[in-house]
Design a protein around this motif. Structure first.
Motif, PDB file in Angstrom:
ATOM      1  N   LEU A 127       3.531  10.218  -7.081  1.00  0.00           N
ATOM      2  CA  LEU A 127       2.651   9.837  -8.178  1.00  0.00           C
ATOM      3  C   LEU A 127       1.306  10.549  -8.069  1.00  0.00           C
ATOM      4  O   LEU A 127       0.748  11.019  -9.058  1.00  0.00           O
ATOM      5  CB  LEU A 127       2.405   8.323  -8.162  1.00  0.00           C
ATOM      6  N   GLY A 128       0.808  10.629  -6.840  1.00  0.00           N
ATOM      7  CA  GLY A 128      -0.478  11.291  -6.594  1.00  0.00           C
ATOM      8  C   GLY A 128      -0.462  12.720  -7.125  1.00  0.00           C
ATOM      9  O   GLY A 128      -1.409  13.164  -7.759  1.00  0.00           O
ATOM     10  N   GLU A 146      -5.649   1.872  -8.364  1.00  0.00           N
ATOM     11  CA  GLU A 146      -5.053   1.617  -7.055  1.00  0.00           C
ATOM     12  C   GLU A 146      -3.546   1.829  -7.142  1.00  0.00           C
ATOM     13  O   GLU A 146      -2.836   1.024  -7.731  1.00  0.00           O
ATOM     14  CB  GLU A 146      -5.316   0.175  -6.636  1.00  0.00           C
ATOM     15  N   LEU A 147      -3.083   2.873  -6.501  1.00  0.00           N
ATOM     16  CA  LEU A 147      -1.649   3.150  -6.582  1.00  0.00           C
ATOM     17  C   LEU A 147      -0.814   2.032  -5.972  1.00  0.00           C
ATOM     18  O   LEU A 147       0.223   1.649  -6.496  1.00  0.00           O
ATOM     19  CB  LEU A 147      -1.332   4.468  -5.886  1.00  0.00           C
ATOM     20  N   SER A 148      -1.307   1.478  -4.854  1.00  0.00           N
ATOM     21  CA  SER A 148      -0.506   0.457  -4.178  1.00  0.00           C
ATOM     22  C   SER A 148      -0.319  -0.749  -5.096  1.00  0.00           C
ATOM     23  O   SER A 148       0.745  -1.369  -5.109  1.00  0.00           O
ATOM     24  CB  SER A 148      -1.196   0.040  -2.881  1.00  0.00           C
ATOM     25  N   LEU A 179       3.622   4.640 -16.066  1.00  0.00           N
ATOM     26  CA  LEU A 179       3.311   5.848 -16.835  1.00  0.00           C
ATOM     27  C   LEU A 179       2.126   6.527 -16.170  1.00  0.00           C
ATOM     28  O   LEU A 179       1.194   5.856 -15.731  1.00  0.00           O
ATOM     29  CB  LEU A 179       2.942   5.496 -18.272  1.00  0.00           C
ATOM     30  N   VAL A 180       2.171   7.847 -16.099  1.00  0.00           N
ATOM     31  CA  VAL A 180       1.062   8.563 -15.475  1.00  0.00           C
ATOM     32  C   VAL A 180       0.258   9.280 -16.563  1.00  0.00           C
ATOM     33  O   VAL A 180       0.810  10.038 -17.356  1.00  0.00           O
ATOM     34  CB  VAL A 180       1.565   9.587 -14.444  1.00  0.00           C
ATOM     35  N   LEU A 181      -1.036   8.990 -16.579  1.00  0.00           N
ATOM     36  CA  LEU A 181      -1.928   9.644 -17.530  1.00  0.00           C
ATOM     37  C   LEU A 181      -2.595  10.830 -16.856  1.00  0.00           C
ATOM     38  O   LEU A 181      -3.087  10.730 -15.730  1.00  0.00           O
ATOM     39  CB  LEU A 181      -3.033   8.682 -17.976  1.00  0.00           C
TER      40      LEU A 181
END
Ligand SMILES: Nc1ncnc2c1ncn2[C@@H]1O[C@H](COP(=O)(O)OP(=O)(O)OP(=O)(O)O)[C@@H](O)[C@H]1O
Ligand SMILES: [Mg+2]
Lengths: 506, 315
Positions: free
Chosen positions: A492-493, A459-461, A471-473
């Motif tokens: 981010l998406g 959940e991004l929110s 951190l983005v995987l």
């Protein structure tokens, strides 16, 4: 025309009134949502309609006719279908076999596989639900498995389709696909009953929304005439803080550090590649990413379920030599698993047993290998007060608790064991907004106490609201680090989909 | 004896040894594909071995014995199903109880009927040379000749394997049986009568095991001895696992285990020099050692039906 009406439905379980004189009237070709806290009685009502439970009292009308539904066969005959919260699929069977089971095309006594496959292709085309009829279900991602469930229900001629929390197990992309399917089905004349805890989803796709609270119907509202705040208030009975208050805490020493971690998953494929990061005292580090991009491998290595291929993990500032769950916990790790039913709790055990697991061999809960029931009871009693576990019954079996309550029991246990690091894997999955708010508050409290938190979430929110750093995987690698203030969900998406190149790496 | 006839007779002997194991294994395949453990196979084999002999003794023909054996298979199978399906009782406990019971009851019956301890008098049997099925024209062909002199029970084991394969993987009924073993709750929501299928599978499986018992007492031997079965039911279960719960897999595993037994016999006869110093017990244990070895090699990969052994309780 009315597709389904329930009148004065009441269902009593020992010690609890799960449904209390509920009246609903659902039109043909509408998407009718039902929301409510964990334990409000949504699933119970649906199981009554599908014949899995029998109501204590009350009546059901299907397309205007009064009916008695004693088992799911009756429901199927009345053209009611249900996509269960836990899928009813046979992993080792093919898509085709799963869909036709029970109503197989045959030639004599033989199973007519060819006709079956042809038939599956036809309905999958008709409803735009693409599946490979010959693939084994165990090889399919969850979103496609759900498609198989939907096809199963449609092939049996269902006109009324019940979806009990269908999005809880889906990635956001899969959920989008599902919504398109639901709208399509509605437009082609089917009636949809949709249950979800995510008010955003409910507001996006419903025609009307019914709110349940503690077994009672609070009201039915048109989507156009309501908003998330109002729904939340109806559900919980008070105003809910949907926005998470920022907690400014000075970040302290490094508690946990991961260096060049490479992990293979149980299929023998490298799922996490050369990942390094630190988590500090008083910090929430968020891990964002589309499901299946290395989160599971990271979590399994951190808690010690899988031995990494290479790399190291340090806890409390000390490198862990032998990676296994016992050692990780001894060094201060608390773990909130994403699958509380399988990894978090022992379902046939009582609340009190679940509360002390992991400390069961320590004083005061046991002495010389003998459990001390008095100590355990008084500890459990204290914790169910503190965490507001309902029912207030330490002897209740974990299996009979609603999802939110199970999560509270789990939190109560994990947070009462000594720890300085929390590994939180999708800690709000399947939780209602009240319980969600509770989990957020807890995590922020812990952060204020100087605990290091690693929050892995789809959940991004949630991540944007809670994390200090993100951190983005993507495909098992960290492709970027952001601060919530410097980025947006869209940004981010894009990174999560691998559409933005590698940025700054720790 | 020339080489061809030594080869052929060894193969025939292998099939003779394999048949009881295969029957037991097929019994397990049947029952466990519907999700019910049946470790009572051993006990059922012993019961049927005895009842088969009893029937043949009274009537003077092994065919009546066969019917008696089937009958006792149905009775014991129903008992196991009653406990494990009807009351969702523990499948291992029920199986152990039946195995233990078979010891006591048969020892008692031997004394009561034949006035003996531990063995029965000889009776007419399927393995006698008049009752064997002779196919003269293939007798001297290597390999094929092994089929020239089999008992009706061995032929039946072969046919049953093929039939089971088609039943499980080609018919609607087979699909339903397997669905019950994989996920009975899913099967139930699709309108499949789980309880009925489990009853059927347990009883059919027990009948197959009964054939296994009779393949011993009316097939290779012509009488009952208390040492009969002697773990064959359990080796059958091992063959089922080794064969990944499939009929042809079970057949291959049974043949492998049986060939170990025959090799053991050949080795004992042929042993000379150093081999003579090896104690007899080692040769006798060889098939079992091989069984364990084979299982260690395969067990990681053999996956049972997902709901195998789980009692099924309806809401
Ligand atoms: N089989 C059962 N036996 C006893 N109590 C039950 C049973 N099933 C449900 N309950 C209780 O009934 C109440 C309603 O449960 P239900 O599963 O319908 O809630 P829900 O609204 O679907 O919650 P969630 O959002 O967590 O899925 C809960 O208090 C639950 O503990
Ligand atoms: Mg529910």
């Amino acid at each position: 025309m009315k597709a389904l009406e329930v009148k004065n439905i009441t269902k009593r379980f020992p010690g609890i009134l799960a449904n209390d004189h509920i009246n609903l009237s659902i039109n043909k070709s509408e998407i009718y949502s039902i929301v409510g806290e964990n334990g409000a009685g949504k699933s119970t009502l649906m199981k009554i309609i599908y014949g899995l439970y029998t109501q204590t009292s009350g009546e059901i009308y299907v397309f205007g006719e009064k009916v008695k539904i004693n088992n799911s066969n009756d429901a199927i005959k009345l053209k009611i279908g249900m996509v269960h919260q836990e899928f009813m699929l046979i992993p080792r069977f093919s898509v085709t076999e799963n869909i036709v089971l029970g109503q197989e095309p045959k030639r004599g006594i033989f199973f007519d596989r060819k006709t079956a496959v042809k038939e599956i292709k036809e309905i999958s085309d008709r409803y735009g639900l693409k599946v490979d009829p010959l693939e084994k279900v165990e090889n399919l991602p969850v979103g496609i498995q759900q498609r198989v469930e939907i096809l199963k229900v449609l092939r049996r001629g269902a006109e009324i389709l019940i979806f009990d929390e269908p999005t809880a197990v889906l990635t956001p992309e899969e959920a989008e696909d599902l919504f398109k399917t639901l709208s399509f089905l509605r437009d082609s004349g089917k009636t949809i009953i949709f249950i979800s805890h995510k008010l955003k989803e409910v507001m996006a796709i419903s025609d009307r929304i019914a709110v349940l609270r503690r077994g009672k119907l609070q009201g039915v509202v048109y989507k156009e005439k309501t908003n998330k705040q109002e729904l939340a208030r109806m559900m919980v009975g008070r105003d809910v803080v949907l926005e998470i208050p920022a907690a400014l805490v000075k970040r302290g020493d490094t508690i946990t550090s991961v260096r060049n971690l490479t992990v293979k998953n149980n299929r023998g494929i490298v799922g996490l590649k050369d990942v390094s990061f630190d988590v500090h005292s008083g910090e929430i580090l968020g891990i964002a990413g589309v499901e299946g991009n290395g989160q599971a491998e990271l979590i399994d290595a951190l808690i010690g379920f899988t031995k990494p291929v290479s790399g190291s993990i340090s806890l409390s500032g000390e490198k862990v030599k032998s990676i296994n769950p016992h050692n990780m916990r001894e060094r201060g790790m608390a773990y909130i698993p994403e699958d509380r039913k399988r990894r978090g709790l022992i379902l046939p055990f009582r609340i009190k047993d679940n509360m002390i697991m992991g400390q069961h061999n320590k004083k005061p809960f046991s002495r010389n290998g003998i459990l001390n029931d008095m100590e355990i009871d008084s500890f459990a009693e204290k914790k169910i007060e503190e965490f507001d576990v309902r029912p207030r019954d330490i002897y209740a079996k974990a299996a009979n608790l609603s999802g939110g309550t199970q999560q509270k029991v789990l939190l109560a246990r994990e947070l009462s064991i000594w720890h300085n690091f929390i590994l939180a894997a999708q800690p709000t999955r399947g939780l209602d907004i009240g319980a969600m708010e509770f989990v957020y508050k807890m995590l922020i409290e812990e952060k204020k106490r100087g605990i290091a938190v690693l929050l892995v979430s789809l959940e991004l929110s949630e991540i944007m609201g809670l994390a200090d750093r993100i951190l983005v995987l993507y495909e098992g690698e960290i492709i970027g680090e952001k601060k919530p203030g410097e980025t947006s969900e869209e940004d981010l998406g894009l990174m999560m989909l691998g559409l933005k190149k590698k940025e700054k790496v720790v | 004896m020339d080489n061809t006839s030594l080869l052929n007779s060894s193969l025939t002997q292998t099939m003779d040894y394999a048949a009881p194991i295969l029957f037991a294994a097929l019994g397990g395949v049947m029952s466990e594909n519907a999700g019910v453990f049946n470790i009572a196979l051993e006990g059922i084999m012993r019961f049927a071995a005895f009842f088969g002999v009893w029937g043949a003794y009274i009537s003077g023909t092994p065919w009546i014995g066969l019917l008696w054996g089937i009958g006792i298979g149905i009775v014991i199978g129903s008992l196991h199903a009653y406990i494990t399906v009807k009351w969702a009782g523990d499948q291992i406990v029920s199986g152990v109880a039946i195995n233990v019971m078979s010891m006591g009851i048969i020892t008692y019956l031997l004394e009561l009927i034949f006035k003996t301890t531990g063995y029965s008098p000889p009776v007419p049997y399927f393995g006698s040379s008049v009752n064997r099925i002779h196919i003269v024209f293939i007798e001297n062909i290597p390999f094929l000749g092994a089929f020239s002199n089999l008992t009706i029970l061995v032929w039946f084991a072969i046919i049953l394997t093929v039939l089971m394969h088609f039943m499980l993987y080609r018919t609607v009924f087979g699909l339903r049986i397997r669905s019950v073993g994989e996920n009975p709750y899913a099967a139930e929501t699709l309108g499949i009568n789980v309880v009925r299928i489990k009853w059927f599978a347990v009883i059919m499986g027990s009948i197959f095991a009964a054939f296994g018992g009779m393949a011993l007492s009316l097939g290779t031997l012509s009488s009952f001895t208390n040492a009969m079965a002697n773990g064959k039911g359990f080796i059958g279960l091992a063959a089922m696992i080794f064969g990944k719960w499939t009929p042809f897999g079970a057949m291959a595993a049974s043949l492998l285990f049986a060939s170990a037994q025959v090799i053991q016999l050949l080795l004992q006869v042929a042993a000379s020099g150093f081999a003579k110093l090896i104690p007899l017990g080692f040769y006798l244990a060889l098939p079992y050692i091989l069984t364990i070895g084979a299982l260690i090699g395969v067990v990681g990969r053999a996956v049972p039906p997902a709901a195998d052994g789980e009692p099924y309780k309806k809401e």
